[in-house]
Scaffold this motif. Sequence first.
Motif, PDB file in Angstrom:
ATOM      1  N   LEU A  22      28.435 -21.679  -3.874  1.00  0.00           N
ATOM      2  CA  LEU A  22      27.492 -22.799  -3.793  1.00  0.00           C
ATOM      3  C   LEU A  22      26.707 -22.779  -2.487  1.00  0.00           C
ATOM      4  N   LEU A  23      27.411 -22.501  -1.388  1.00  0.00           N
ATOM      5  CA  LEU A  23      26.711 -22.440  -0.107  1.00  0.00           C
ATOM      6  C   LEU A  23      25.672 -21.323  -0.106  1.00  0.00           C
ATOM      7  N   LEU A  24      26.040 -20.182  -0.665  1.00  0.00           N
ATOM      8  CA  LEU A  24      25.084 -19.076  -0.737  1.00  0.00           C
ATOM      9  C   LEU A  24      23.892 -19.444  -1.613  1.00  0.00           C
ATOM     10  N   LEU A  25      24.170 -20.111  -2.735  1.00  0.00           N
ATOM     11  CA  LEU A  25      23.090 -20.520  -3.634  1.00  0.00           C
ATOM     12  C   LEU A  25      22.163 -21.521  -2.954  1.00  0.00           C
ATOM     13  N   VAL A  26      22.765 -22.482  -2.227  1.00  0.00           N
ATOM     14  CA  VAL A  26      21.942 -23.465  -1.520  1.00  0.00           C
ATOM     15  C   VAL A  26      21.084 -22.788  -0.458  1.00  0.00           C
ATOM     16  N   ALA A  27      21.690 -21.841   0.282  1.00  0.00           N
ATOM     17  CA  ALA A  27      20.920 -21.144   1.322  1.00  0.00           C
ATOM     18  C   ALA A  27      19.749 -20.370   0.725  1.00  0.00           C
ATOM     19  N   VAL A  28      19.952 -19.792  -0.474  1.00  0.00           N
ATOM     20  CA  VAL A  28      18.890 -19.011  -1.101  1.00  0.00           C
ATOM     21  C   VAL A  28      17.798 -19.909  -1.680  1.00  0.00           C
ATOM     22  N   LEU A  29      18.208 -21.014  -2.315  1.00  0.00           N
ATOM     23  CA  LEU A  29      17.251 -21.848  -3.041  1.00  0.00           C
ATOM     24  C   LEU A  29      16.550 -22.890  -2.175  1.00  0.00           C
ATOM     25  N   THR A  30      17.146 -23.250  -1.043  1.00  0.00           N
ATOM     26  CA  THR A  30      16.558 -24.336  -0.246  1.00  0.00           C
ATOM     27  C   THR A  30      15.103 -24.066   0.150  1.00  0.00           C
ATOM     28  N   PRO A  31      14.754 -22.895   0.678  1.00  0.00           N
ATOM     29  CA  PRO A  31      13.331 -22.693   1.039  1.00  0.00           C
ATOM     30  C   PRO A  31      12.398 -22.834  -0.161  1.00  0.00           C
ATOM     31  N   TRP A  32      12.770 -22.211  -1.283  1.00  0.00           N
ATOM     32  CA  TRP A  32      11.886 -22.246  -2.452  1.00  0.00           C
ATOM     33  C   TRP A  32      11.773 -23.657  -3.021  1.00  0.00           C
ATOM     34  N   VAL A  33      12.926 -24.359  -3.167  1.00  0.00           N
ATOM     35  CA  VAL A  33      12.906 -25.704  -3.746  1.00  0.00           C
ATOM     36  C   VAL A  33      12.144 -26.667  -2.849  1.00  0.00           C
ATOM     37  N   SER A  34      12.403 -26.623  -1.542  1.00  0.00           N
ATOM     38  CA  SER A  34      11.731 -27.552  -0.634  1.00  0.00           C
ATOM     39  C   SER A  34      10.227 -27.323  -0.616  1.00  0.00           C
ATOM     40  N   THR A  35       9.816 -26.043  -0.666  1.00  0.00           N
ATOM     41  CA  THR A  35       8.377 -25.757  -0.688  1.00  0.00           C
ATOM     42  C   THR A  35       7.749 -26.200  -2.005  1.00  0.00           C
ATOM     43  N   ALA A  36       8.454 -25.985  -3.121  1.00  0.00           N
ATOM     44  CA  ALA A  36       7.937 -26.423  -4.419  1.00  0.00           C
ATOM     45  C   ALA A  36       7.774 -27.938  -4.459  1.00  0.00           C
ATOM     46  N   LEU A  37       8.749 -28.660  -3.903  1.00  0.00           N
ATOM     47  CA  LEU A  37       8.644 -30.117  -3.871  1.00  0.00           C
ATOM     48  C   LEU A  37       7.481 -30.565  -2.989  1.00  0.00           C
ATOM     49  N   LEU A  38       7.301 -29.879  -1.855  1.00  0.00           N
ATOM     50  CA  LEU A  38       6.193 -30.221  -0.968  1.00  0.00           C
ATOM     51  C   LEU A  38       4.851 -30.003  -1.671  1.00  0.00           C
ATOM     52  N   THR A  39       4.726 -28.872  -2.358  1.00  0.00           N
ATOM     53  CA  THR A  39       3.472 -28.584  -3.072  1.00  0.00           C
ATOM     54  C   THR A  39       3.221 -29.601  -4.177  1.00  0.00           C
ATOM     55  N   ARG A  40       4.267 -29.933  -4.920  1.00  0.00           N
ATOM     56  CA  ARG A  40       4.113 -30.907  -6.005  1.00  0.00           C
ATOM     57  C   ARG A  40       3.680 -32.265  -5.458  1.00  0.00           C
ATOM     58  N   ARG A  41       4.311 -32.665  -4.368  1.00  0.00           N
ATOM     59  CA  ARG A  41       3.963 -33.959  -3.777  1.00  0.00           C
ATOM     60  C   ARG A  41       2.530 -33.940  -3.241  1.00  0.00           C
ATOM     61  N   ARG A  42       2.146 -32.807  -2.652  1.00  0.00           N
ATOM     62  CA  ARG A  42       0.804 -32.708  -2.068  1.00  0.00           C
ATOM     63  C   ARG A  42      -0.274 -32.856  -3.155  1.00  0.00           C
ATOM     64  N   TRP A  43      -0.150 -32.156  -4.258  1.00  0.00           N
ATOM     65  CA  TRP A  43      -1.166 -32.219  -5.306  1.00  0.00           C
ATOM     66  C   TRP A  43      -1.062 -33.490  -6.132  1.00  0.00           C
ATOM     67  N   ALA A  44       0.122 -34.091  -6.178  1.00  0.00           N
ATOM     68  CA  ALA A  44       0.248 -35.356  -6.911  1.00  0.00           C
ATOM     69  C   ALA A  44      -0.531 -36.466  -6.227  1.00  0.00           C
ATOM     70  N   GLY A  45      -0.767 -36.322  -4.926  1.00  0.00           N
ATOM     71  CA  GLY A  45      -1.499 -37.351  -4.196  1.00  0.00           C
ATOM     72  C   GLY A  45      -3.004 -37.169  -4.199  1.00  0.00           C
ATOM     73  N   VAL A  46      -3.496 -36.162  -4.911  1.00  0.00           N
ATOM     74  CA  VAL A  46      -4.940 -35.912  -4.960  1.00  0.00           C
ATOM     75  C   VAL A  46      -5.619 -36.962  -5.843  1.00  0.00           C
ATOM     76  N   THR A  47      -6.695 -37.605  -5.311  1.00  0.00           N
ATOM     77  CA  THR A  47      -7.416 -38.642  -6.060  1.00  0.00           C
ATOM     78  C   THR A  47      -8.904 -38.355  -6.180  1.00  0.00           C
ATOM     79  N   GLY A  48      -9.379 -37.305  -5.550  1.00  0.00           N
ATOM     80  CA  GLY A  48     -10.800 -36.998  -5.609  1.00  0.00           C
ATOM     81  C   GLY A  48     -11.081 -35.643  -5.015  1.00  0.00           C
ATOM     82  N   ALA A  49     -12.378 -35.314  -4.941  1.00  0.00           N
ATOM     83  CA  ALA A  49     -12.775 -34.005  -4.430  1.00  0.00           C
ATOM     84  C   ALA A  49     -12.374 -33.825  -2.978  1.00  0.00           C
ATOM     85  N   ALA A  50     -12.486 -34.880  -2.190  1.00  0.00           N
ATOM     86  CA  ALA A  50     -12.157 -34.773  -0.767  1.00  0.00           C
ATOM     87  C   ALA A  50     -10.675 -34.486  -0.567  1.00  0.00           C
TER      88      ALA A  50
END
Length: 765
Positions: free
Chosen positions: A612-640
Motif C-alpha cells: 500500500l505504501l508503495l502504491l501510494v508513493a507511485v500514485l500520489t503525484p499522478w492523482v494529485s495532479t489529475a485532481l488539480l487539473t480537474r479543479r482548475r478547468w471546473a472553475g472556468v466560466t469564460g474565455a478569460a
Amino acid sequence: MTRSARTALWAAAASAAAVLTLNPLVVSSGWLVGAFGIVFAVVGAGLLVRGLFHRPGLAVAVQGLVVLLVVVLLFNGGTAPLGVVPTPATVDRLVQLATDGVQVVQRYSVPAVDLRGLRLLLVAGAGLVAFAVDLFAVTLRQPALAGLPLLGVLAVPLALAPGGSGAVAFVLAGVPYLVLLAGDRGTPARHPRSGRSGRSVTGVTASATAAVALVAAVAVPAAVPGLDERPLTIDTGPGDTIAVINPILNLKASLGARSDATIVTYATDEPDPAPLRIVTADVFDGQTWAPSTGADIPRRQRVQDGLSPAPGLSDAVRDQSVVRSTQISIRGLDQTYLPLPYPALRVDIAGNWLYETDSLNVVGDGETTRGRQYTVTHLEVQPTEEELRAAPPAPGDVQERYTELPQLPAVVADTAQQVTAGATNAYERAALLQRYFRSSGGFTYSTTAPNDGGSDAVATFLSEKSGFCVQFASAMAVMARSLQIPARVAIGFLPGRETQTGQDGALSRWRISAQDAHAWPELFFEGVGWVRFEPTPATRTGQSPGYSVPQVATEPPVQGQTGATPPPAASSAPSASASTSTATATGPAAAAAPTGWDRFLGLPWGWILGALLLLVAVLTPWVSTALLTRRRWAGVTGAASSAEAAWAELDDRVHDLGVSWPPSTTPRQRAVGLSEFAGAGSPAADQLARLRAAVESARFGPGSGAGGGVLVAQRTDRQVGRLVRADVDAVVEAVGAQRSRWVRWRARLFPTAGVRRALDWWDRD
C-alpha cells in the motif's frame, strides 16, 4: 490556519502515534486514554497561547505547567484540592507511584501489568514527549530535531517487546514525522536557472529519504525469511548463553527454546528433585498471567535471615516434611528473580535478595542472577491423598484473590464442570482436571501456539487440544478458579538432566538448559499450602507428582458424552440429554471457531502495508495532479478564465519537462523562451502565440495581445476552452520532442504539479 498551527497538529499526531507504539509493553490499553489526553492537552495549550499572545516563550512555560497539572489531576488520589492544586501529600504520592513504576520496570519483562505506578510513568512520559516534539517542531522550527524524542520512544518496544511494536504502529508513527520534515523550510533553495526561491533542500531531501526508509522498514522484514522471534535465549558467544525467563505469560508466547546450552547446574540431596521455581503469576486478565505487584518489600525480609513459613502450610505437615539442601550455580541466567526449590527456608547468597511473604518469590534489590552461586535450605513437602481430600476451605482473602477471573467464554467453565462431574471435593476436581489434560482429554504437546492469543485463548486451546506448557498450565489454573479452587501459575525449570547420581551420601548433580523452561499450575489446599500439579503431558514432563494421582480415581466423563456421569441425587444439574445439547451448542469447537476478525488479524500485514505504501508513493503525484487539473478547468466560466487555466496548465506541464521561469516573468517573455523549443514558424509556435495573446487579453483587456481580441470575439466560451487545451497539448508535445525519452516518460507517469501545489500550501503562513 497558519503554518505554525498545522505544524503543531502534525507534531501532536507524531507524538500520539509514537506513544501508541508502547502498547505491546503493557498488558492492557487503559493507560492510552491518559497518555493521549496529556498529549493533546499540551499541544492544545500551545496552540491557544501562541494564537492569543504570539509569545512562543510563554507557550513553552504553559505547556510545561499543563504536563504537571494533568499528572496531578490523574494521579493525586484525593490529595489535591480541586483536583489540580498539589500539596505535600500529593508530592509524596507521586514520588511513591513513580518508585512503584520503576520497580515494575526493573522486575518484570514485557508485557507488564499497568498498575498505577507504571501508568504514571507512561502518561507523564507521553506528556514530556509531546512537549519536546512541539518545542523542536513549532517553537524552534527545527522539525528534524523532533525526531530525537520520537526515536527514543520508538526504540523502547523495538528493544524490549518480542516483534517490536508492529508494522501498523510503526507506519502511523513515521508518517506524521515525514510530514513535519516536508514542511521544514531550512535554508531557502533557489532555482539554478531563474534564481526563484523554492523549498528547503534539507527538508525535501530528508523527507524523501525518510519515506524510502519507512517503506523499506515495513516491506523488507516481511520479505526476508528467518527473522523469527527468540525472546528466551540470546547467544553471546561459544559457551556463553544468556537466558531470560519472562515472568509474564502471554498465552500465545512459548517458553520453548532451541538452545541446549547449560544455564543452571545444581547439586541436591533430594532423591527426586522438583522443578526449580522462579516466580509465580497470580493475576489473570484473560490473555496474560502476571505476578501481582503490591507495596515495596521491606528490606528486613532478607533471604539470608530465613524466609517466613510457606502460606497455608500447617505445623503438622511441616513437621513431617524433610529438610533438604540444594547448591545452585547460575551460568547463563540473567534476571532479578532467583530460581529456588519451593518452599525455601533460607538462602545463603551474597548481595541483597528479598522475599515476598505471600508467594516466597525472591527478588534482587539491585542484584541479578548471572554468575551467582548459593545454597538453599528447603522443605520436601509430600502431602498425602488423605490430607488433600480433607483440606478445609481456604481463608476468605485467599479464596477471593486467587479465584478471581475476567469475563471468559462460557465454554471454559462449562468444560470444567463437565470434566469434574461426580467429584465430591476440591482434590478430586483438581486430579480430574490434571488427568483430562494429560491423558483422557486427547491433548497433545506441541511447540506451536494455538491460533488465538486473545481473550478466547483458553477456549481455543480447549478446542484445538494442542499447545505447550503455557497453555496447559493456564487452562488448568483458569478452570480450577472457575471451580472455586484457588490457583496460580508458576514459572521456572523442569529438574533437568542428572549428570551424576548421588551415592553413599553424596549429592546428585543436575544440569538445566533453556529447553527446560516450564510453567505449571499451583493449587491451594489449606494445611498443605500451594501444591504443584502437572497437566502438561508426560512426553514433556515425565511422571506427575505422586500425590496428584488418587489411589482410587474418580472416573471422568466418557469422551463424547459430556455430562454422562450422573451428579448426586440432590443436585439440580441438568439431565444428560440437556448437558449434551448444551455442549453441542456451546462446546469448545463452536465457541472457539476462528472469527472473521481473527482471520483479518492473521493477514500478512507487513506485505500489505508495504504494498500500500508503495502504491501510494507511485500514485500520489499522478492523482494529485489529475485532481488539480480537474479543479482548475471546473472553475472556468469564460474565455478569460480559459486562457488563465490554459497558461497555468502549460506552466505545470513544461515544468515537468525541465523548463521553468521566475514568477515575475511576463507571458510574452515566457512565450519567447518556449518558442526556442517549438521552432519558429511551426504550428506549435502559432499555437503558443495564440495562448500568449489569449492570456494577455484576459489580463490586460481585449486587443492588448496580437490576435487575442479576435480569439475572444469570434469564439464561444466552449470553443475557446477546447481550442486552448488543444494548443497546450501541441506546445507541450513540441517541447517534449526536444527532451530525452526518460524525461518525457517521467513527466507522463510522475507529474509533480499536484505535489508542488500541496507543498506551497504547507509553506503558506
